[in-house]
Each structure stands twice: as C-alpha cells, then as structure tokens.
Design an enzyme around this catalytic site. Structure first.
Site, PDB file in Angstrom:
ATOM      1  N   ASP A 172      -2.946  -0.335   3.533  1.00 37.16           N
ATOM      2  CA  ASP A 172      -3.594   0.777   2.845  1.00 37.16           C
ATOM      3  C   ASP A 172      -4.024   0.257   1.472  1.00 37.16           C
ATOM      4  O   ASP A 172      -3.196   0.122   0.567  1.00 37.16           O
ATOM      5  CB  ASP A 172      -2.613   1.948   2.705  1.00 37.16           C
ATOM      6  N   GLU A 181      -7.246   0.163   6.311  1.00 41.58           N
ATOM      7  CA  GLU A 181      -7.937   1.445   6.181  1.00 41.58           C
ATOM      8  C   GLU A 181      -9.265   1.249   5.462  1.00 41.58           C
ATOM      9  O   GLU A 181      -9.351   0.523   4.467  1.00 41.58           O
ATOM     10  CB  GLU A 181      -7.079   2.455   5.420  1.00 41.58           C
ATOM     11  N   ASP A 183       2.091   5.234   0.279  1.00 35.96           N
ATOM     12  CA  ASP A 183       1.154   4.168   0.658  1.00 35.96           C
ATOM     13  C   ASP A 183       1.709   3.331   1.811  1.00 35.96           C
ATOM     14  O   ASP A 183       0.951   2.876   2.668  1.00 35.96           O
ATOM     15  CB  ASP A 183       0.863   3.266  -0.547  1.00 35.96           C
TER      16      ASP A 183
END
Length: 170
Positions: free
Chosen positions: A11, A71, A144
C-alpha cells in the site's frame, strides 16, 4: 515440492508504506508478516524515498516473494500529496524491477470487490474481512498494513486458477 505462492502486498505512501506477506495455496491465505515502512515528517523527500527503497529491498530479500501486488493510486483533492505518493510508488516500482519482480496493480475498487464482494465497501468492512480471511484474532495495525494484506488477498484471488494449472514452484 511446494504448490503455493508467497505474495507481497503493498500500500504505497511516502510517510507510511504498508506491506503484507502471505502464503496462498489456492484455497487458504496464511499471514507470514505485515507491518509498515515509515519515514519521518520533516525529512527531505529524497531521504524518505531512499528509506522506502532500502527497507523494501530488505523485505524482498527476507521473504523472496513469488508475486507482488501494489495498490493503484487514487487521487482525491490534494494534488501535492498525490504527487508525493506517486514519487514513493515510483521508488517501489524501481525496487521491484531491480529485484526482478513484476508488479501487479489493483485499484481500490478491485481490492474491495475481491475482499468483501462489494466494490464500495467501507474501511471497517475491509478490515474485518481481511482479519477473518487471514484467521487473525486482531485487526492488523497500522491500517496501511491491513490495506497491504487486502492487496495481497486480491492478487491471490486473481491468481487462483493459475496456481494449480500453471505454477509449480520448487
């Protein structure tokens, strides 16, 4: 002979990069490790990017992932933050390329759809489903790291049919 994937989910961020390493055998996800690469506010950006690069290289060298999922960026209203996150994502992609890994990118909508079955799921739903799918007793922290685990789960789901048919890892 093992028939499973070690998946590293990421992420991206410049203050915090969430990471999650899972083992996936085509049916079950097993968490190996998760956490966050953090950089200090106030540091020059180039130092923060070097820290992200170095720490990510260490994670890759430690866990030797078979696949990596990252992501995609979602730009909201703050363009300055978006540019900084994009710089961090660029460093992440560089580290992966230099380690011979090809990134697989997923949008937030794809990740939510894969983990919860609903592309507009709320953060709390995502956290609970990630916890449940990994058999964890507590929700992964920081957020996260939980997001990175969800990215890894999404990738595992997208690879499910290929694991048994096309991939045997020695």
């Amino acid at each position: 002979m093992k028939i499973y994937l070690i998946i590293l989910g990421l992420d991206p961020g410049y203050a915090i990069v969430g990471y999650g390493v899972v083992k996936y055998d085509g049916r079950k996800f097993t968490p190996i490790q998760y956490g966050a690469i953090t950089t200090k506010a106030g540091q020059p950006m180039h130092h923060r990017l070097c820290e992200i690069y170095d720490d990510l290289c260490t994670i890759i060298d430690t866990f030797h992932p078979d696949d990596v999922a990252v992501e995609e960026l979602f730009f909201n209203t703050n363009i300055t933050t978006g540019i900084q996150v994009a710089q961090a994502r660029g460093v992440i992609l560089l580290a992966l390329a230099q380690k011979g890994l090809m990134p697989n990118s997923y949008t937030p909508l794809q990740i939510k759809q894969s983990v919860t079955g609903y592309g507009r799921a709320e953060k709390k739903q995502m956290m609970e489903m990630t916890k449940s799918m990994l058999g964890l007793t507590k929700t992964p922290k920081p957020d996260d790291a939980a997001d990175a685990l969800a990215v890894a789960i999404c990738h595992g789901h997208s690879k499910r049919s290929n694991i048994w048919e096309n991939r045997r890892i020695n």
